[in-house]
Design a protein around this motif. Sequence first.
Motif, short mmCIF file in Angstrom:
data_model
loop_
_atom_site.label_atom_id
_atom_site.label_comp_id
_atom_site.label_asym_id
_atom_site.label_seq_id
_atom_site.Cartn_x
_atom_site.Cartn_y
_atom_site.Cartn_z
N GLU A 238 -4.00 -20.27 3.97
CA GLU A 238 -2.56 -20.18 3.80
C GLU A 238 -1.98 -18.97 4.49
O GLU A 238 -0.89 -19.02 5.08
CB GLU A 238 -2.22 -20.16 2.31
CG GLU A 238 -0.73 -20.11 1.99
CD GLU A 238 -0.45 -20.04 0.52
OE1 GLU A 238 0.74 -19.92 0.15
OE2 GLU A 238 -1.41 -20.10 -0.28
N THR A 239 -2.68 -17.83 4.44
CA THR A 239 -2.20 -16.59 5.04
C THR A 239 -3.33 -15.90 5.79
O THR A 239 -4.52 -16.17 5.54
CB THR A 239 -1.65 -15.62 3.98
OG1 THR A 239 -2.74 -15.16 3.15
CG2 THR A 239 -0.58 -16.27 3.12
N LEU A 240 -2.96 -14.99 6.68
CA LEU A 240 -3.96 -14.17 7.36
C LEU A 240 -4.74 -13.33 6.36
O LEU A 240 -5.95 -13.16 6.48
CB LEU A 240 -3.26 -13.25 8.37
CG LEU A 240 -3.19 -13.68 9.82
CD1 LEU A 240 -2.34 -12.72 10.62
CD2 LEU A 240 -4.59 -13.78 10.42
N GLU A 241 -4.04 -12.78 5.38
CA GLU A 241 -4.71 -11.93 4.41
C GLU A 241 -5.81 -12.68 3.66
O GLU A 241 -6.92 -12.17 3.47
CB GLU A 241 -3.71 -11.34 3.42
CG GLU A 241 -4.39 -10.41 2.42
CD GLU A 241 -3.42 -9.61 1.60
OE1 GLU A 241 -3.49 -8.38 1.65
OE2 GLU A 241 -2.61 -10.24 0.90
N LYS A 242 -5.51 -13.92 3.25
CA LYS A 242 -6.54 -14.71 2.56
C LYS A 242 -7.70 -15.01 3.49
O LYS A 242 -8.87 -15.00 3.08
CB LYS A 242 -5.93 -16.01 2.04
CG LYS A 242 -5.13 -15.86 0.77
CD LYS A 242 -4.76 -17.22 0.19
CE LYS A 242 -4.03 -17.05 -1.14
NZ LYS A 242 -3.69 -18.38 -1.73
N ALA A 243 -7.39 -15.26 4.73
CA ALA A 243 -8.45 -15.58 5.69
C ALA A 243 -9.42 -14.42 5.86
O ALA A 243 -10.64 -14.62 5.83
CB ALA A 243 -7.84 -15.96 7.03
N PRO A 290 0.68 -3.82 5.59
CA PRO A 290 -0.04 -3.30 4.43
C PRO A 290 -0.63 -4.43 3.60
O PRO A 290 -0.14 -5.56 3.65
CB PRO A 290 1.05 -2.56 3.65
CG PRO A 290 2.33 -3.21 4.06
CD PRO A 290 2.13 -3.63 5.48
N PRO A 291 -1.70 -4.15 2.85
CA PRO A 291 -2.29 -5.17 1.98
C PRO A 291 -1.22 -5.78 1.07
O PRO A 291 -0.34 -5.10 0.58
CB PRO A 291 -3.32 -4.39 1.17
CG PRO A 291 -3.71 -3.26 2.07
CD PRO A 291 -2.45 -2.88 2.79
N GLY A 292 -1.32 -7.08 0.89
CA GLY A 292 -0.36 -7.79 0.06
C GLY A 292 0.62 -8.62 0.85
O GLY A 292 1.22 -9.55 0.31
N GLU A 293 0.78 -8.31 2.13
CA GLU A 293 1.67 -9.11 2.97
C GLU A 293 0.89 -10.27 3.60
O GLU A 293 -0.30 -10.13 3.90
CB GLU A 293 2.31 -8.26 4.06
CG GLU A 293 3.29 -7.22 3.52
CD GLU A 293 4.16 -6.63 4.61
OE1 GLU A 293 4.08 -7.10 5.77
OE2 GLU A 293 4.94 -5.71 4.30
#
Length: 394
Positions: A238-243, A290-293
Motif C-alpha cells: 500500500e505504501t513505500l513505508e510498508k514495503a 520522516p517515519p510515518g509518512e
Amino acid sequence: MKITTIQLSLFWFAALFFLSCTQNESQSQSSYAGDPNCETITSENADHCIRLNQIQVFGTHNSYKLYPHPELVDLLNEYAPGWADNINYEHRTIREQLEELNMRQLELDIFADPEGGLYAEPAGALLVDDTDFIRHPDLMEPGFKVLHVQDTDYRSTCLTLISCLKEVRDWSLEYPSHLPVMILVEAKQRPLESRGMLNFTEPVQFDEQLMLEIDKEIWSIFSREHVITPDDVRGDYETLEKAVSENGWPTLSESRGKVFFALDNTDVTREIYLSGATNLEGRALFVSSPPGEPSAAFIKMNNSIGSYESIKENVAAGYVIRSRSDVPMHEAMTGDTTRLNAALSSGAQYISTDYPEPSPFGSGFIAAFPDTDGPGRCNPVSAPPGCQNHFITE
C-alpha cells in the motif's frame, strides 16, 4: 546432412541468446523476499541475501564542484573576510569519482533555466574574466544547470543535469556489476541580495511543472530498467513505508548496475513533487520523508553526530539514510574524525564527503573505511549475521 560453418555459427549464436534470455528472466523473477538458504551468508549467496540497505558506501557532496577562480576568491574575501572559505574545495570528474575513487553516491545541485542562458554570464566570471564559464554553449541551452551558488561558485565539471547524468550512465553501462549508485538532486531557487561588486541572478522558482521536468530529463538519459524507482520498491504494498519495513529493499543481485534518485530538498519543493503522488507513483525520485509518512523510505540525516541515535534506529527499521562525514572546511583543516566515525558507526548507508582523497591542507583527513579497501562494506547496523566485507565486491 552436412552442417556448414555458417549453420554451426548460427546454432551457437541461438544457443547463447537463449541462455542469456533465460538468465535475465531468472534474475528478473528473483524475489525481494530473499533466498530460503540465507540463514548462512556465503560469498556464493551474498548477492541474493544482502540487500541494498544492508551495505555502506561513500559518496561525494556537491559532486560536480570545481575550485572557484583564485582571483575571485581573493576579491570575495577582501570584501568580506572569510566569504569564500567554505567553497574552497573541488572534486574530480564524476566518472573519475565512480571509476577511480569508488564513490557510490553523487549530489547534483540544479537551477531551472527553461529558456536557456540565464546563468551564461556569471557576475563573478565577468569580474575576473573567467572565460571558460562565460557564454559556454551548455549554459546557453534550455534545461537544468548544475552549479553551487549563482554568480560566485559557478564552476562545475558538468554544467547541465543532462551532461552529468550522461557521465553516470556511460560509466554504469561499462561496469554493469557496480553497487547501486544513489544520485541526490537538490532543486535550488534561493534569491541572493547584492553584495559589494556582485549582483546575483534571480533564480527561477520551481513549480509542479518544473519539478516534473526533473523526471523528464532523467528519463531522457536513463532507460527504465537502469533505475530503481519508488514503484519498484513499493511493489504491491500500500505504501513505500510498508514495503521497506515488511518486505525490504532490493537485493544486491537486483540492484547491481543500477542507479536510484532522491530529492535532497525537505522544503516546499518536496511538497510540490509529492502533490498528486503521495506514494510517489510514477515518480523517478525518492524523497526524504520522516517515519510515518506513506513515502518514507529514504531519509536525509546529514548531522551524523547530533542525529546519531536516530540514524541507527532508522537504519535498523529499514530506511536508507544519507549522512555526512565532514563539512566545509572543519575536518579538512583540523583532521577531526569525530563526524566521520559517527557516520560510519551509525549505519548510514550513503556517507557523503568532500575528501575521498587526503585533504590538501596537511591535516591528513580522508573519508575512508577502516576495515576494507573495497567499494563498500557490510552495514554495521543492518547487515545480516555472517556478512563479511569481502562479500561486497564489484
